[in-house]
Design a protein around this motif. Sequence first.
Motif, PDB file in Angstrom:
ATOM      1  N   LYS A   1      -3.296  -2.136 -32.976  1.00 41.56           N
ATOM      2  CA  LYS A   1      -3.368  -0.762 -33.511  1.00 41.56           C
ATOM      3  C   LYS A   1      -2.120  -0.367 -34.297  1.00 41.56           C
ATOM      4  CE  LYS A   1      -7.386  -0.058 -32.062  1.00 41.56           C
ATOM      5  NZ  LYS A   1      -8.449  -0.131 -33.037  1.00 41.56           N
ATOM      6  N   ASN A   2      -0.944  -0.690 -33.767  1.00 36.34           N
ATOM      7  CA  ASN A   2       0.308  -0.385 -34.459  1.00 36.34           C
ATOM      8  C   ASN A   2       1.355  -1.410 -34.015  1.00 36.34           C
ATOM      9  OD1 ASN A   2       1.444   0.604 -31.988  1.00 36.34           O
ATOM     10  ND2 ASN A   2       0.513   2.595 -32.375  1.00 36.34           N
ATOM     11  N   ASP A   3       2.616  -1.109 -34.216  1.00 39.85           N
ATOM     12  CA  ASP A   3       3.637  -2.115 -33.903  1.00 39.85           C
ATOM     13  C   ASP A   3       3.940  -2.266 -32.414  1.00 39.85           C
ATOM     14  OD1 ASP A   3       4.834   0.355 -33.819  1.00 39.85           O
ATOM     15  OD2 ASP A   3       6.645  -0.256 -34.870  1.00 39.85           O
ATOM     16  N   THR A   4       3.324  -1.450 -31.552  1.00 42.61           N
ATOM     17  CA  THR A   4       3.549  -1.595 -30.108  1.00 42.61           C
ATOM     18  C   THR A   4       2.273  -1.531 -29.272  1.00 42.61           C
ATOM     19  OG1 THR A   4       3.905   0.793 -29.823  1.00 42.61           O
ATOM     20  CG2 THR A   4       5.866  -0.579 -30.235  1.00 42.61           C
ATOM     21  N   LYS A   5       1.174  -1.074 -29.834  1.00 42.94           N
ATOM     22  CA  LYS A   5      -0.059  -0.876 -29.055  1.00 42.94           C
ATOM     23  C   LYS A   5      -1.190  -1.776 -29.562  1.00 42.94           C
ATOM     24  CE  LYS A   5       1.318   2.675 -26.555  1.00 42.94           C
ATOM     25  NZ  LYS A   5       1.482   2.610 -25.141  1.00 42.94           N
ATOM     26  N   CYS A   6      -1.941  -2.302 -28.607  1.00 42.55           N
ATOM     27  CA  CYS A   6      -3.153  -3.044 -28.924  1.00 42.55           C
ATOM     28  C   CYS A   6      -4.239  -2.607 -27.942  1.00 42.55           C
ATOM     29  CB  CYS A   6      -2.929  -4.554 -28.846  1.00 42.55           C
ATOM     30  SG  CYS A   6      -2.603  -5.199 -27.202  1.00 42.55           S
ATOM     31  N   VAL A   7      -5.476  -2.899 -28.271  1.00 41.95           N
ATOM     32  CA  VAL A   7      -6.590  -2.606 -27.380  1.00 41.95           C
ATOM     33  C   VAL A   7      -7.242  -3.936 -27.020  1.00 41.95           C
ATOM     34  CG1 VAL A   7      -8.827  -1.481 -27.141  1.00 41.95           C
ATOM     35  CG2 VAL A   7      -6.979  -0.320 -28.356  1.00 41.95           C
ATOM     36  N   VAL A   8      -7.334  -4.197 -25.714  1.00 43.62           N
ATOM     37  CA  VAL A   8      -8.005  -5.391 -25.225  1.00 43.62           C
ATOM     38  C   VAL A   8      -9.385  -4.967 -24.746  1.00 43.62           C
ATOM     39  CG1 VAL A   8      -7.981  -7.254 -23.522  1.00 43.62           C
ATOM     40  CG2 VAL A   8      -5.829  -6.472 -24.546  1.00 43.62           C
ATOM     41  N   THR A   9     -10.413  -5.571 -25.353  1.00 47.90           N
ATOM     42  CA  THR A   9     -11.795  -5.283 -24.984  1.00 47.90           C
ATOM     43  C   THR A   9     -12.408  -6.565 -24.444  1.00 47.90           C
ATOM     44  OG1 THR A   9     -11.930  -3.678 -26.788  1.00 47.90           O
ATOM     45  CG2 THR A   9     -14.003  -4.384 -25.802  1.00 47.90           C
ATOM     46  N   VAL A  10     -13.061  -6.452 -23.285  1.00 50.35           N
ATOM     47  CA  VAL A  10     -13.684  -7.613 -22.649  1.00 50.35           C
ATOM     48  C   VAL A  10     -15.167  -7.315 -22.476  1.00 50.35           C
ATOM     49  CG1 VAL A  10     -13.666  -9.119 -20.616  1.00 50.35           C
ATOM     50  CG2 VAL A  10     -11.527  -8.114 -21.433  1.00 50.35           C
ATOM     51  N   TYR A  11     -15.991  -8.260 -22.945  1.00 52.18           N
ATOM     52  CA  TYR A  11     -17.445  -8.134 -22.832  1.00 52.18           C
ATOM     53  C   TYR A  11     -17.953  -9.108 -21.777  1.00 52.18           C
ATOM     54  CZ  TYR A  11     -17.014  -5.656 -27.247  1.00 52.18           C
ATOM     55  OH  TYR A  11     -16.652  -4.762 -28.228  1.00 52.18           O
ATOM     56  N   LYS A  12     -19.041  -8.723 -21.119  1.00 57.35           N
ATOM     57  CA  LYS A  12     -19.654  -9.584 -20.112  1.00 57.35           C
ATOM     58  C   LYS A  12     -20.096 -10.894 -20.759  1.00 57.35           C
ATOM     59  CE  LYS A  12     -21.178  -5.733 -17.287  1.00 57.35           C
ATOM     60  NZ  LYS A  12     -22.327  -4.988 -16.740  1.00 57.35           N
ATOM     61  N   PRO A  13     -20.100 -11.978 -19.982  1.00 59.45           N
ATOM     62  CA  PRO A  13     -20.508 -13.274 -20.546  1.00 59.45           C
ATOM     63  C   PRO A  13     -21.905 -13.222 -21.174  1.00 59.45           C
ATOM     64  CG  PRO A  13     -19.536 -13.586 -18.382  1.00 59.45           C
ATOM     65  CD  PRO A  13     -19.693 -12.110 -18.583  1.00 59.45           C
ATOM     66  N   ASN A  14     -22.034 -13.837 -22.352  1.00 60.29           N
ATOM     67  CA  ASN A  14     -23.299 -13.929 -23.081  1.00 60.29           C
ATOM     68  C   ASN A  14     -23.972 -12.569 -23.272  1.00 60.29           C
ATOM     69  OD1 ASN A  14     -23.086 -16.787 -23.147  1.00 60.29           O
ATOM     70  ND2 ASN A  14     -23.799 -16.824 -21.035  1.00 60.29           N
ATOM     71  N   SER A  15     -23.166 -11.555 -23.565  1.00 61.55           N
ATOM     72  CA  SER A  15     -23.698 -10.197 -23.668  1.00 61.55           C
ATOM     73  C   SER A  15     -22.820  -9.370 -24.598  1.00 61.55           C
ATOM     74  CB  SER A  15     -23.722  -9.566 -22.273  1.00 61.55           C
ATOM     75  OG  SER A  15     -24.086  -8.216 -22.335  1.00 61.55           O
ATOM     76  N   THR A  16     -23.381  -8.268 -25.065  1.00 61.45           N
ATOM     77  CA  THR A  16     -22.590  -7.298 -25.815  1.00 61.45           C
ATOM     78  C   THR A  16     -22.231  -6.114 -24.916  1.00 61.45           C
ATOM     79  OG1 THR A  16     -24.606  -6.256 -26.631  1.00 61.45           O
ATOM     80  CG2 THR A  16     -23.582  -7.927 -28.043  1.00 61.45           C
ATOM     81  N   ASP A  17     -22.561  -6.224 -23.616  1.00 58.61           N
ATOM     82  CA  ASP A  17     -22.247  -5.162 -22.662  1.00 58.61           C
ATOM     83  C   ASP A  17     -20.755  -5.160 -22.363  1.00 58.61           C
ATOM     84  OD1 ASP A  17     -24.934  -4.530 -22.513  1.00 58.61           O
ATOM     85  OD2 ASP A  17     -25.274  -5.714 -20.687  1.00 58.61           O
ATOM     86  N   LEU A  18     -20.166  -3.979 -22.441  1.00 59.85           N
ATOM     87  CA  LEU A  18     -18.744  -3.810 -22.199  1.00 59.85           C
ATOM     88  C   LEU A  18     -18.428  -4.038 -20.723  1.00 59.85           C
ATOM     89  CD1 LEU A  18     -16.027  -2.915 -23.482  1.00 59.85           C
ATOM     90  CD2 LEU A  18     -16.604  -0.603 -22.769  1.00 59.85           C
ATOM     91  N   TYR A  19     -17.427  -4.867 -20.462  1.00 57.76           N
ATOM     92  CA  TYR A  19     -16.944  -5.084 -19.105  1.00 57.76           C
ATOM     93  C   TYR A  19     -15.729  -4.212 -18.845  1.00 57.76           C
ATOM     94  CZ  TYR A  19     -14.795  -7.343 -15.078  1.00 57.76           C
ATOM     95  OH  TYR A  19     -14.221  -7.578 -13.856  1.00 57.76           O
ATOM     96  N   ASP A  20     -14.778  -4.207 -19.806  1.00 56.74           N
ATOM     97  CA  ASP A  20     -13.559  -3.425 -19.643  1.00 56.74           C
ATOM     98  C   ASP A  20     -12.892  -3.247 -21.000  1.00 56.74           C
ATOM     99  OD1 ASP A  20     -11.572  -2.039 -18.199  1.00 56.74           O
ATOM    100  OD2 ASP A  20     -10.320  -3.827 -18.083  1.00 56.74           O
ATOM    101  N   GLN A  21     -12.159  -2.148 -21.129  1.00 58.30           N
ATOM    102  CA  GLN A  21     -11.378  -1.904 -22.338  1.00 58.30           C
ATOM    103  C   GLN A  21     -10.117  -1.152 -21.932  1.00 58.30           C
ATOM    104  OE1 GLN A  21     -12.879   0.811 -25.469  1.00 58.30           O
ATOM    105  NE2 GLN A  21     -12.583  -0.943 -26.828  1.00 58.30           N
ATOM    106  N   GLU A  22      -8.977  -1.616 -22.465  1.00 56.02           N
ATOM    107  CA  GLU A  22      -7.708  -1.010 -22.083  1.00 56.02           C
ATOM    108  C   GLU A  22      -6.736  -1.032 -23.257  1.00 56.02           C
ATOM    109  OE1 GLU A  22      -4.107  -2.074 -18.991  1.00 56.02           O
ATOM    110  OE2 GLU A  22      -6.146  -2.560 -18.382  1.00 56.02           O
ATOM    111  N   GLU A  23      -6.075   0.109 -23.482  1.00 54.94           N
ATOM    112  CA  GLU A  23      -5.002   0.132 -24.475  1.00 54.94           C
ATOM    113  C   GLU A  23      -3.745  -0.395 -23.794  1.00 54.94           C
ATOM    114  OE1 GLU A  23      -4.252   3.151 -27.769  1.00 54.94           O
ATOM    115  OE2 GLU A  23      -2.764   3.722 -26.258  1.00 54.94           O
TER     116      GLU A  23
END
Length: 123
Positions: free
Chosen positions: A57-79
């Motif tokens: 996102k910028n020089d210090t922040k990123c967003v990690v998004t994790v999807y369930k295996p073999n799916s587009t369903d969101l498992y977790d998202q964290e800045e």
Amino acid sequence: MKTLRFIEMALLAVVLCVNFAACSDDDDEPQTPSNLIGTVWVGTNPNTGFEVEVSIKNDTKCVVTVYKPNSTDLYDQEECTYLYSETTGAFSCEYDGYTITGKIEGNRMELTDKYGTYTLTKK
């Protein structure tokens, strides 16, 4: 006149040879911090089967998004807050209470988390 034309052709040949010289591929060179902003890195963690996406996102922040295996369903998202070294390509961030470490080289981001090592590629 013929000698002048020969010299011109030789000079042209030298110039053309210089123009075809190219730099080496920069896929293995570290990214600059400003070039990372706005990039998205995706891949599958083979140790868990989860799809992972890291958005810078910028020089210090990123967003990690994790999807369930073999799916587009969101498992977790964290800045997350991340650190990046332009000289070594070292990358680290805190996600889900754990430190993820890795390295960025060109269009590849190799990460190691508590489950093992995996590679993401720049979208």
